[in-house]
Design an enzyme around this catalytic site. Structure first.
Site, PDB file in Angstrom:
ATOM      1  N   SER A   1       0.818  -1.209   0.000  1.00 39.49           N
ATOM      2  CA  SER A   1       0.000   0.000   0.000  1.00 39.49           C
ATOM      3  C   SER A   1       0.856   1.267   0.000  1.00 39.49           C
ATOM      4  O   SER A   1       1.599   1.490  -0.959  1.00 39.49           O
ATOM      5  CB  SER A   1      -0.925  -0.096   1.224  1.00 39.49           C
TER       6      SER A   1
ATOM      7  N   HIS B   1      -2.807  -1.204  -4.467  1.00 33.30           N
ATOM      8  CA  HIS B   1      -4.275  -1.140  -4.548  1.00 33.30           C
ATOM      9  C   HIS B   1      -4.732   0.306  -4.442  1.00 33.30           C
ATOM     10  O   HIS B   1      -3.972   1.161  -3.962  1.00 33.30           O
ATOM     11  CB  HIS B   1      -4.907  -2.010  -3.456  1.00 33.30           C
TER      12      HIS B   1
END
Lengths: 68, 243
Positions: free
Chosen positions: B123, B146
């Site tokens: 992330s 993501h």
């Protein structure tokens, strides 16, 4: 028990305020350390906040050490 | 065993205090002594657990607080004895703004920086990893790419969407400008379906991250130290040429 939820664990099981209050960020021998108050006049080192790798070789700062 | 006992008798006082502190450490956190070594000109910043930003996480979480790291980065920039920086990353991600703040700070350091992704750099760990001058990833490490998201109550959905979209663009722009990955490829990975259980995105493994141009090389401590020393030497020779 399995909870299928998009919520984070802390939203379902709120943490008591008290737990936060026992943790402090203090300066000890010129280094910043993160400690937990043991409630008996001693502090336990949780984390040494230093970028100098040599500081991590100092026994006094290793996690778990009890400071009086 | 017998030999050790013999030593203990020779230096009773020192050994005793040493032994008791050792026992204490083992009892407290299961950690023993670490070997001593000479001073180094390379400092280490570890980004472990969650990147903690505006909201304080419960004490059971292992977190890296950005307000702790930012002054250290300033100190590293200021201290003439420090010549290079190694970033150790094993993070699950966390606060986007805190992560971006760290990334920008690392990217704007004048001293050579090398990052190593160990275990995971997920992330918001991705921009932190690419912020260094040169980045390494352990062959077994992974990076989850993501879209950014929000938990909790949302008021003003269209405005929040706009805000999140802009924030995501900032992350994408940062990663694209600090690594060799193409924007198209990064977006493809970010919006890929069927890879993650509860989310869209991709979990990129060590060698793949290098293949996509996200990370510069596969390696560990040895490679990172070699690289940082090499970068230190090149900056030194550059400075000499200027002078």
């Amino acid at each position: 028990m399995i909870l299928y939820t998009p919520l984070s664990a802390s939203e379902i099981f709120p943490v008591e305020e008290e737990k936060f209050q026992h943790r402090h960020c203090v300066s000890y021998q010129g280094k910043m350390i993160y400690v937990e108050d043991n409630q008996d006049g001693t502090y336990q080192v949780l984390q040494l906040l230093s970028s100098d790798p040599q500081d991590f070789l100092n026994d006094g700062f290793s996690p778990g050490t009890i400071l009086k | 065993m017998d030999k050790d006992n013999g030593k203990n008798e020779e230096q009773p006082q020192e050994e005793q205090s040493g032994a008791s502190s050792l026992v204490q450490k083992i009892q407290q956190l299961g950690q023993t002594n670490i070997p001593q070594s000479p001073d180094s000109n390379v400092h280490v910043l570890s980004v472990i657990g969650q990147v903690e930003g505006h909201i304080q996480l419960p004490p059971q979480n292992k977190t890296t607080k950005y307000e702790h790291l930012l002054p250290q980065l300033i100190a590293i920039e200021q201290n003439p004895k420090i010549e290079g920086l190694i970033l150790l990353l094993n993070t699950v991600g966390g606060d986007v703004e805190a992560g971006l703040a760290l990334s920008e700070m690392i990217a704007s350091l004048s001293k050579p920086t090398v990052s190593i992704v160990l275990g995971g750099g997920h992330s918001i760990g991705v921009p932190i990893a690419v912020a260094a001058d040169y980045s390494f990833i352990a062959p077994t490490a992974t990076m989850t790419i993501h879209p950014i998201r929000l938990t909790g109550l949302v008021i003003g959905v269209p405005q929040t969407f706009e805000y999140l979209d802009k924030m995501q663009d900032r992350v994408i722009q940062f990663v694209v400008s600090h690594s060799n990955i193409k924007e198209e490829k990064f977006k493809d990975l970010m919006f890929a379906k069927g890879n993650l259980t509860r989310d869209i995105g991709t979990n990129v493994v060590g060698t793949d991250a290098v293949e996509y141009g996200l990370i510069d090389g596969v390696g560990g401590v040895k490679e990172a130290l070699q690289k940082v020393n090499e970068l230190i030497n090149t900056t030194k020779t550059d400075q000499e040429v200027i002078q």
